[in-house]
Design a protein around this motif. Structure first.
Motif, PDB file in Angstrom:
ATOM      1  N   LEU A 222      -1.443   7.840   6.211  1.00  0.00           N
ATOM      2  CA  LEU A 222      -0.772   6.555   6.042  1.00  0.00           C
ATOM      3  C   LEU A 222      -0.027   6.139   7.295  1.00  0.00           C
ATOM      4  O   LEU A 222       0.009   4.949   7.649  1.00  0.00           O
ATOM      5  CB  LEU A 222       0.202   6.622   4.856  1.00  0.00           C
TER       6      LEU A 222
ATOM      7  N   TRP B 185       1.019   4.100  -2.968  1.00  0.00           N
ATOM      8  CA  TRP B 185       0.870   5.533  -2.719  1.00  0.00           C
ATOM      9  C   TRP B 185       2.067   6.307  -3.273  1.00  0.00           C
ATOM     10  O   TRP B 185       1.906   7.397  -3.835  1.00  0.00           O
ATOM     11  CB  TRP B 185       0.703   5.807  -1.230  1.00  0.00           C
TER      12      TRP B 185
ATOM     13  N   VAL C   2      -0.358  12.822   2.307  1.00  0.00           N
ATOM     14  CA  VAL C   2      -0.738  11.402   2.423  1.00  0.00           C
ATOM     15  C   VAL C   2      -0.205  10.797   3.704  1.00  0.00           C
ATOM     16  O   VAL C   2      -0.873   9.948   4.325  1.00  0.00           O
ATOM     17  CB  VAL C   2      -0.215  10.632   1.191  1.00  0.00           C
TER      18      VAL C   2
ATOM     19  N   ARG D 209       0.827  -1.209   0.000  1.00  0.00           N
ATOM     20  CA  ARG D 209       0.000   0.000   0.000  1.00  0.00           C
ATOM     21  C   ARG D 209       0.862   1.260   0.000  1.00  0.00           C
ATOM     22  O   ARG D 209       0.597   2.217  -0.736  1.00  0.00           O
ATOM     23  CB  ARG D 209      -0.924   0.008   1.222  1.00  0.00           C
TER      24      ARG D 209
END
Length: 303
Positions: free
Chosen positions: A302, A148, A298, A144
């Motif tokens: 995250l 990203w 992000v 993941r």
């Protein structure tokens, strides 16, 4: 002024030469590590992509893709549809395939110099395998996180293209006087493999030199080691990144910038053409800053 700059550069090079001679044993060890990196990672990751992308360009992939990409490339980036091939191949193949494809499109007469300069600001990008597998899984232990990083990289590249869509407007350019004819498949394949071998030799030479040159910077404290090494050579950055928000920002920013090694690889590809390196330099600086800003947003979610 030029004489003073040349004198300063010569003094710096003499200092580097003295360092090389004084620490010859460690130098050999670092060079051996770099050559192992090239044989085990750089060549397997890049050479097949470079051969195939070169073959695609020679067989007219840009012209074949142009009708489908014409509206999108013209409205967003003020470029012809064939420029979409450099963008797509650059996003898939990694450094320096985007710049190589743009230079070949210009050499074949598909792009004017103004259009090629504009394309060079955002078509030269990192390999998704490096972003997802090497950085995402290898550093952050997460697919993941790698996805990203790849999405951030792509978005930053497109935003860079939008920012530079007006580059060179008002400056008259004349397309190269070349009528492009696709060669036969055997001739295109042979020339693609031969030219790709030369490109890989240049890439590995720059990776090796910068790997050795920046090796003392790995001893810097904290994130400064990763930042300075990442500014120089991207492959050497991986073992210095930490699995946290700071490491994520450095990974995104340095991948967008690409490093001095990638910039030198691009300069080698443009050598022999009349395309300047400045648009690519401005584009990569912008790409790196935008990538770090997007990664900062992000990372709050995250991490």
């Amino acid at each position: 002024m030029k004489r003073r700059i040349r004198t300063d550069v010569c003094l710096i090079l003499c200092g580097i030469l003295v360092w090389f001679l004084a620490d010859a044993r460690q130098l050999r060890l670092e060079a051996a590590k770099a050559l192992t990196l090239c044989a085990g990672t750089v060549i397997p990751a890049l050479f097949p992509f470079i051969v195939v992308t070169g073959l695609l360009v020679r067989l007219g992939f840009g012209q074949w893709l142009a009708p489908d990409m014409a509206g999108l490339m013209a409205s967003l980036f003020r470029l012809p549809g064939c420029a979409g091939s450099a963008l797509l191949l650059g996003l898939v193949g990694g450094y320096p395939i985007g710049a190589r494809t743009a230079a070949e499109l210009y050499a074949s007469g598909d792009l004017t110099r103004q259009e090629a300069e504009r394309l060079l600001t955002f078509c030269n990008n990192s390999n998704p395998v490096f972003l997802i597998s090497v950085l995402g899984v290898g550093v952050f232990g997460s697919v993941r996180a790698g996805l990203w990083l790849w999405l951030i990289h792509v978005c930053a590249a497109l935003l860079t293209g939008l920012l530079f869509r007006g580059l060179g407007r008002g400056r008259k350019t004349v397309p190269p006087a070349i009528s492009f004819q696709a060669p036969s498949l055997p001739a295109a394949f042979v020339s693609s493999v031969r030219d790709s071998a030369g490109t890989m030799l240049s890439v590995c030479a720059f990776v090796t030199f910068f790997y050795v040159l920046i090796s003392p910077l790995t001893a810097l404290p904290g994130p400064w080691a990763a930042l300075t090494v990442g500014c120089g050579e991207l492959f050497s950055l991986t073992p210095l990144l930490t699995c946290d928000r700071t490491g994520f920002l450095l990974a995104a920013g340095c991948a967008g910038w690409g490093g001095l090694s990638v910039l030198c690889q691009t300069a080698a590809l443009l050598d022999g053409t009349d395309l300047p390196l400045a648009p690519c330099l401005l584009g990569k600086l912008t790409h790196g800053l935008l990538s770090a800003l997007l990664a900062a947003l992000v990372s709050f979610w995250l991490f």
